[in-house]
Scaffold this active site. Sequence first.
Site, PDB file in Angstrom:
ATOM      1  N   GLY A 141     -25.520  -4.142  11.110  1.00 25.30           N
ATOM      2  CA  GLY A 141     -26.552  -3.251  10.693  1.00 25.30           C
ATOM      3  C   GLY A 141     -27.848  -4.135  10.502  1.00 25.30           C
ATOM      4  N   GLU A 184     -19.628  -5.411  15.264  1.00 25.00           N
ATOM      5  CA  GLU A 184     -18.953  -4.139  14.878  1.00 25.00           C
ATOM      6  C   GLU A 184     -17.648  -3.953  15.602  1.00 25.00           C
ATOM      7  OE1 GLU A 184     -22.055  -4.506  15.447  1.00 25.00           O
ATOM      8  OE2 GLU A 184     -23.101  -3.242  13.969  1.00 25.00           O
ATOM      9  N   GLU A 244     -29.514  -4.756  13.496  1.00 23.92           N
ATOM     10  CA  GLU A 244     -30.182  -3.271  13.742  1.00 23.92           C
ATOM     11  C   GLU A 244     -31.454  -2.842  13.232  1.00 23.92           C
ATOM     12  OE1 GLU A 244     -26.412  -1.409  13.227  1.00 23.92           O
ATOM     13  OE2 GLU A 244     -26.576  -0.344  15.213  1.00 23.92           O
TER      14      GLU A 244
HETATM   15  N1  3HC Z   1     -19.636  -6.363   4.112  1.00 23.16           N
HETATM   16  C1  3HC Z   1     -19.078  -6.569   2.687  1.00 23.16           C
HETATM   17  N2  3HC Z   1     -18.580  -8.052   2.314  1.00 23.16           N
HETATM   18  C2  3HC Z   1     -18.950  -8.862   3.351  1.00 23.16           C
HETATM   19  C3  3HC Z   1     -19.396  -8.740   4.651  1.00 23.16           C
HETATM   20  C4  3HC Z   1     -19.974  -7.175   4.842  1.00 23.16           C
HETATM   21  N3  3HC Z   1     -20.397  -6.950   6.083  1.00 23.16           N
HETATM   22  N4  3HC Z   1     -19.581  -9.878   5.116  1.00 23.16           N
HETATM   23  C5  3HC Z   1     -19.042 -10.667   4.503  1.00 23.16           C
HETATM   24  N5  3HC Z   1     -18.673 -10.104   3.269  1.00 23.16           N
HETATM   25  C6  3HC Z   1     -18.125 -10.799   2.165  1.00 23.16           C
HETATM   26  C7  3HC Z   1     -16.695 -11.343   2.363  1.00 23.16           C
HETATM   27  O1  3HC Z   1     -15.650 -10.403   2.219  1.00 23.16           O
HETATM   28  C8  3HC Z   1     -16.620 -12.585   1.538  1.00 23.16           C
HETATM   29  O2  3HC Z   1     -16.224 -12.029   0.072  1.00 23.16           O
HETATM   30  P1  3HC Z   1     -15.380 -13.004  -0.647  1.00 23.16           P
HETATM   31  O3  3HC Z   1     -16.097 -14.231  -1.264  1.00 23.16           O
HETATM   32  O4  3HC Z   1     -15.029 -11.992  -1.762  1.00 23.16           O
HETATM   33  O5  3HC Z   1     -14.049 -13.199  -0.017  1.00 23.16           O
HETATM   34  C9  3HC Z   1     -18.049 -13.179   1.345  1.00 23.16           C
HETATM   35  O6  3HC Z   1     -18.741 -11.930   1.925  1.00 23.16           O
HETATM   36  C10 3HC Z   1     -18.322 -14.335   2.344  1.00 23.16           C
HETATM   37  O7  3HC Z   1     -18.043 -14.034   3.442  1.00 23.16           O
HETATM   38  P2  3HC Z   1     -17.292 -15.010   4.304  1.00 23.16           P
HETATM   39  O8  3HC Z   1     -16.194 -15.657   3.430  1.00 23.16           O
HETATM   40  O9  3HC Z   1     -16.747 -14.471   5.605  1.00 23.16           O
HETATM   41  O10 3HC Z   1     -18.559 -16.169   4.658  1.00 23.16           O
HETATM   42  P3  3HC Z   1     -18.773 -16.995   6.145  1.00 23.16           P
HETATM   43  O11 3HC Z   1     -20.100 -18.022   5.691  1.00 23.16           O
HETATM   44  O12 3HC Z   1     -17.783 -17.862   6.575  1.00 23.16           O
HETATM   45  O13 3HC Z   1     -18.967 -15.924   7.130  1.00 23.16           O
HETATM   46  C11 3HC Z   1     -20.169 -13.875   7.886  1.00 23.16           C
HETATM   47  C12 3HC Z   1     -20.115 -15.150   6.987  1.00 23.16           C
HETATM   48  C13 3HC Z   1     -20.364 -14.498   9.384  1.00 23.16           C
HETATM   49  C14 3HC Z   1     -21.527 -13.083   7.689  1.00 23.16           C
HETATM   50  C15 3HC Z   1     -18.981 -13.300   7.779  1.00 23.16           C
HETATM   51  O14 3HC Z   1     -18.829 -12.850   6.470  1.00 23.16           O
HETATM   52  C16 3HC Z   1     -18.613 -11.890   8.963  1.00 23.16           C
HETATM   53  O15 3HC Z   1     -18.786 -12.131  10.242  1.00 23.16           O
HETATM   54  N6  3HC Z   1     -19.180 -10.938   8.112  1.00 23.16           N
HETATM   55  C17 3HC Z   1     -18.859  -9.476   8.780  1.00 23.16           C
HETATM   56  C18 3HC Z   1     -20.094  -9.373   9.527  1.00 23.16           C
HETATM   57  C19 3HC Z   1     -19.835  -7.744  10.231  1.00 23.16           C
HETATM   58  O16 3HC Z   1     -18.941  -7.554  10.689  1.00 23.16           O
HETATM   59  N7  3HC Z   1     -21.072  -6.942  10.102  1.00 23.16           N
HETATM   60  C20 3HC Z   1     -21.122  -5.818  10.685  1.00 23.16           C
HETATM   61  C21 3HC Z   1     -20.459  -4.784   9.887  1.00 23.16           C
HETATM   62  S1  3HC Z   1     -20.616  -3.081  10.583  1.00 23.16           S
HETATM   63  C22 3HC Z   1     -21.976  -2.490  10.544  1.00 23.16           C
HETATM   64  O17 3HC Z   1     -23.038  -3.439  10.195  1.00 23.16           O
HETATM   65  C23 3HC Z   1     -22.107  -1.321  10.953  1.00 23.16           C
HETATM   66  C24 3HC Z   1     -23.615  -1.032  11.381  1.00 23.16           C
HETATM   67  O18 3HC Z   1     -23.759  -1.047  12.889  1.00 23.16           O
HETATM   68  C25 3HC Z   1     -23.969   0.395  10.908  1.00 23.16           C
END
Ligand code: 3HC
Length: 696
Positions: A102, A125, A105
């Site tokens: 997002g 995603e 996006e």
């Molecule tokens: N939502 C909520 N919490 C999230 C998050 C998210 N999207 N991304 C990361 N976090 C949290 C983690 O759970 C973690 O929490 P914690 O410290 O309590 O365990 C904290 O943030 C730090 O994350 P990481 O330990 O993973 O930190 P890194 O630095 O290793 O990685 C990152 C950072 C690359 C951003 C990785 O966290 C990641 O890949 N996050 C997910 C990204 C993702 O999938 N985004 C798409 C979401 S779906 C979406 O956007 C729908 C849209 O199309 C409408």
Amino acid sequence: MPDVVEFRREGAIAVITVNHPPVNALNNAMRKGLVEALDRARNDNDIKGVVIAAAGRTFIAGADITEFNQPPVSPTTIDVIEAIDAMPKPVVAALHGTPLGGGLEVALGCHFRVAAPGTRLGLPEIKLGLMPGAGGTQRLPRLIGMDKAMAMILTGEQITADQARDSGLVDQIVSDDLVSSAVAFANRVVAENRPLIRARDRDDKLADLRANPAKFDELAAPYAKRARGLHAPAKALEALRWTLDVPVAEALIRERDAFIELKNGAQSKAQRHIFFAEREAAKVSDLPKDVKPVDVKRAAVIGAGTMGGGIAMCFANAGIPVTVVETGADALKRGLDLVAKNYQASAKRGGMSAEDVETRIGLIHGTIDIGEIADTDMVIEAVFEDIGVKREVFGKLDSTVKPGAVLATNTSYLDVNEIAHFTKRPQSLLGMHFFSPANVMRLLEIVRGADTDPQALATAIGIARKIGKVPVVVGVCHGFVGNRILRVRSTEAERLLLEGALPQDVDGALTAFGFPLGPFGVTDLAGLDISWRMRKAQGARAEIADQLCEMGRFGQKTGKGFYLYEAGSRTPKPDPEVEALIVATSQRLGIPRRALSRDEITERLLFPMINEGARILEEGIAQRAGDIDVIWVYGYGFPAWRGGLMYYADQVGLPYIRDRLTEFAKQAGDPKHEPAPLLKRLAAEGRGFGSLGKDN
Ligand code: 3HC
């Protein structure tokens, strides 16, 4: 306006900064703040342009996944992007860190994007069983073309800032202060009166495809093939196709609906569970907060075999110099040659530049003099699985390596507590159980011994993340978590053969379940001789596997194992000779053969594994059920879209599993199948493994 969004002016440019550590996940408060800030910028005549930036380590890394189990709250991410769309002034996204999902996006909704060097951009995603739900499937192909957009959306992989600039996703990479540069960029756009073309209104990159829509199917075919039962890839491809034949406004609505359908589906829920379980698994409840991990500037690996070489590659890949120690020059050369060959193969496949190969090989130093590693911060032993050999290695390390260094053993089943006492510093010793091939497999079981001190443990966890692994902390027992459960499955798989199934029936049941390979396919790949040697050492026997070994059928490497392999092929073919052997063995042992359904086979394999998982939790060998899920997903091919072994158990329902196990115990006369006390208790209380830790 909520604190998570800050509004300030730099001359005629409004700078809107989001601030929600650690990753600026886009939550309700942030969306509300963004819409308000954008309205304010639109309504202020003195403001001529807008920059959207983020504080902290990254631009918005995606929607806040923790909100996905609740109904959507307005304003949505789409509302934020619509507020940008409605802006008659240029909006510039200032990107750094990892603009993902997002977050990307939102950036795609802006008129322009500038990025700091090192930014990595993606739409991940799909890894959560989702597809982009805020315009990604419609805007990205219009900006960078269908083939590149499809690759990003269907693999979920990130691209670099340079790739983003070259493809047209980013307008400029700025090396000075990001926000000032973005403000300067916005001022220039205003001064030059540049047209504000929204991504949704562009068509140039899709014109060719529109003229030849059959090309779309060609591009999509390899992704569709890989999707195997997953809902998200099919939906994402469908949405990408809408760019060609559905008006964009309508396509955006359809995309949102498809996203919500996936979000509410079982597959995405399971994949989100794994996302959080993976992060939770690296946390140790009793690890003091103030413990300082050792800064691993230099590592060493003892043993240049396949495992040792693979582990050394993990360090080199992360830019950490590593010394590989062997006892003889020939073995050392063989090991290092194999490492070089692996790197060259990656370069050939296009995964790495020749320069990268050289840098990484340059970080790996080989020696036959253990004295050379006196000054390393972490040593990982990866020698032959024999307690005597380990005793000798750790004895030498004890007298060589500096105090405070972490000493790790890569044993897959030996007693880490016993090994710890081969040194005078058991507090510095733990297990780091890599999975083969070590440079590829992401799971790392970190085995905490009875004497392991917090600093050694924190160092191992920290380094694991640094080298790109998924660390899970486990306790000491035979086989730790992963292999202990695997052993239960192997025993059951053999039993099924004796009762009436054939290898292809057993493997077919598990591949239909979602595993990439079944137990016998895996054994043929790994080699039957490995577990044979282990069984012989323990005085154990596996009726069918042992006979195959006695016939010299060691699996793929000998062209024959549980299956037959034609020369140069990895495709397993059922072998009548094996069938005859199995039938004869059942007869000899007096076990009547009967037809077994696919469902029965699946339950017979998985339920005893779940039972073993329950024992592992009872004994405290794993801290949480989610840890077992992560181990089985990352180390053993359990389908992520089923959420892992224990999560799957909760979906099936523990009372059913308890009852089936009780029946299995009766049928097989094996008390090991009796449901574990924890499983029985949770089933009686109407709870699942996932509820453990919350009120126990
Ligand atoms: N939502 C909520 N919490 C999230 C998050 C998210 N999207 N991304 C990361 N976090 C949290 C983690 O759970 C973690 O929490 P914690 O410290 O309590 O365990 C904290 O943030 C730090 O994350 P990481 O330990 O993973 O930190 P890194 O630095 O290793 O990685 C990152 C950072 C690359 C951003 C990785 O966290 C990641 O890949 N996050 C997910 C990204 C993702 O999938 N985004 C798409 C979401 S779906 C979406 O956007 C729908 C849209 O199309 C409408």
